[in-house]
Design an enzyme around this catalytic site. Structure first.
Site, PDB file in Angstrom:
ATOM      1  N   HIS A 131       0.837  -1.200   0.000  1.00 43.92           N
ATOM      2  CA  HIS A 131       0.000   0.000   0.000  1.00 43.92           C
ATOM      3  C   HIS A 131       0.873   1.251   0.000  1.00 43.92           C
ATOM      4  O   HIS A 131       2.070   1.188   0.249  1.00 43.92           O
ATOM      5  CB  HIS A 131      -0.919   0.028   1.223  1.00 43.92           C
ATOM      6  CG  HIS A 131      -2.131  -0.831   1.082  1.00 43.92           C
ATOM      7  ND1 HIS A 131      -2.129  -2.157   1.429  1.00 43.92           N
ATOM      8  CD2 HIS A 131      -3.382  -0.558   0.623  1.00 43.92           C
ATOM      9  CE1 HIS A 131      -3.329  -2.673   1.191  1.00 43.92           C
ATOM     10  NE2 HIS A 131      -4.105  -1.714   0.702  1.00 43.92           N
ATOM     11  N   LYS A 135      -0.749   4.851   4.494  1.00 45.25           N
ATOM     12  CA  LYS A 135      -1.608   3.904   5.201  1.00 45.25           C
ATOM     13  C   LYS A 135      -1.081   3.695   6.612  1.00 45.25           C
ATOM     14  O   LYS A 135       0.096   3.411   6.822  1.00 45.25           O
ATOM     15  CB  LYS A 135      -1.682   2.572   4.454  1.00 45.25           C
ATOM     16  CG  LYS A 135      -2.666   1.595   5.081  1.00 45.25           C
ATOM     17  CD  LYS A 135      -3.000   0.452   4.164  1.00 45.25           C
ATOM     18  CE  LYS A 135      -4.019  -0.492   4.802  1.00 45.25           C
ATOM     19  NZ  LYS A 135      -5.292   0.179   5.128  1.00 45.25           N
TER      20      LYS A 135
END
Length: 232
Positions: A131, A135
């Protein structure tokens, strides 16, 4: 439909765009630092905030009798309390670690593959998720959902970040700038590998799924999942 956006970061802005394209109106935008706000004009709320704000946001929706769709991860140690409160308030609630329609099909494929692989000897399983660097939680909620799907259908007992043993599933979490989300499940043996993978190209799939879920949840009471929304 009149929508309250609880969390107005990148995902919130993408949801706003998709919702307006589908003919809805945004009546409230709540930033991450806002704890009090008026939900009286909203038909439904969509929560993509931060882990520390999610429980307060969801609770506010139940108290205001507003159905809420939550996509915030990292708060699930309070999940049972939220379900209890939803039932007490006769609220309406959907939580999903990932609202992408494709990912929810991927979840079902993952369970099916795990069930088929379980009787076979010589295969180890590992997961990887990638990600963007913004995040906050690791592993991702999507990776945890994938791991739980495997645990339900195999002899594995738990998942573990980075390392694993014969009873656990290792999940490697990587953070790379501008990656919306990539999840890979790999079964490896001395003779071959079997791999399934989902790669998100942008945030639009997550946003569309959240809006579709909100459309489905409006005027309902109870606790639901994306399996209910998609009829899986």
């Amino acid at each position: 439909m009149k929508i309250a956006l609880l969390g107005y970061g990148k995902m919130g802005k993408t949801i706003e765009k998709i919702a307006i394209e589908r003919g809805h109106t945004i009546v409230l935008k709540v930033d991450k630092d806002d704890t009090t706000y008026d939900l009286s004009e909203a038909d439904v709320a969509i929560d993509f905030s931060i882990p520390g704000a999610a429980v307060n946001n969801i609770t506010n929706c139940f108290n205001a009798n507003v159905p809420v769709v939550s996509g915030t991860t990292g708060w699930l140690d309070h999940y049972d309390d939220i379900l209890k409160l939803c039932n007490e308030k006769k609220g309406s609630f959907i939580y999903a670690s990932n609202y992408s329609l494709g990912v929810n099909l991927f979840f079902e494929l993952n369970k099916k593959l795990a069930k088929m692989m379980n009787p076979l000897e010589g295969y180890s399983i590992a997961m990887e998720e990638i990600h963007h660097t913004e995040k906050l939680d690791a592993p991702s909620g999507t990776a945890i959902t994938l791991a739980e799907g495997v645990i339900q259908n195999t002899d594995k007992k738990a998942w573990q970040l980075d390392d694993g043993d014969e009873n656990t599933i290792p999940i490697v979490a990587k953070r790379i700038d501008k990656v919306p989300g990539t999840h890979t499940v790999t079964y490896s043996s001395l003779v071959d590998d079997i791999e399934i993978k989902h790669t998100a190209h942008n945030r639009n799939g997550f946003a569309l799924g959240a809006v579709v879920a909100a459309e489905w949840l409006k005027d309902k009471t109870g606790v639901y999942s994306m399996k209910d929304v998609l009829g899986l």
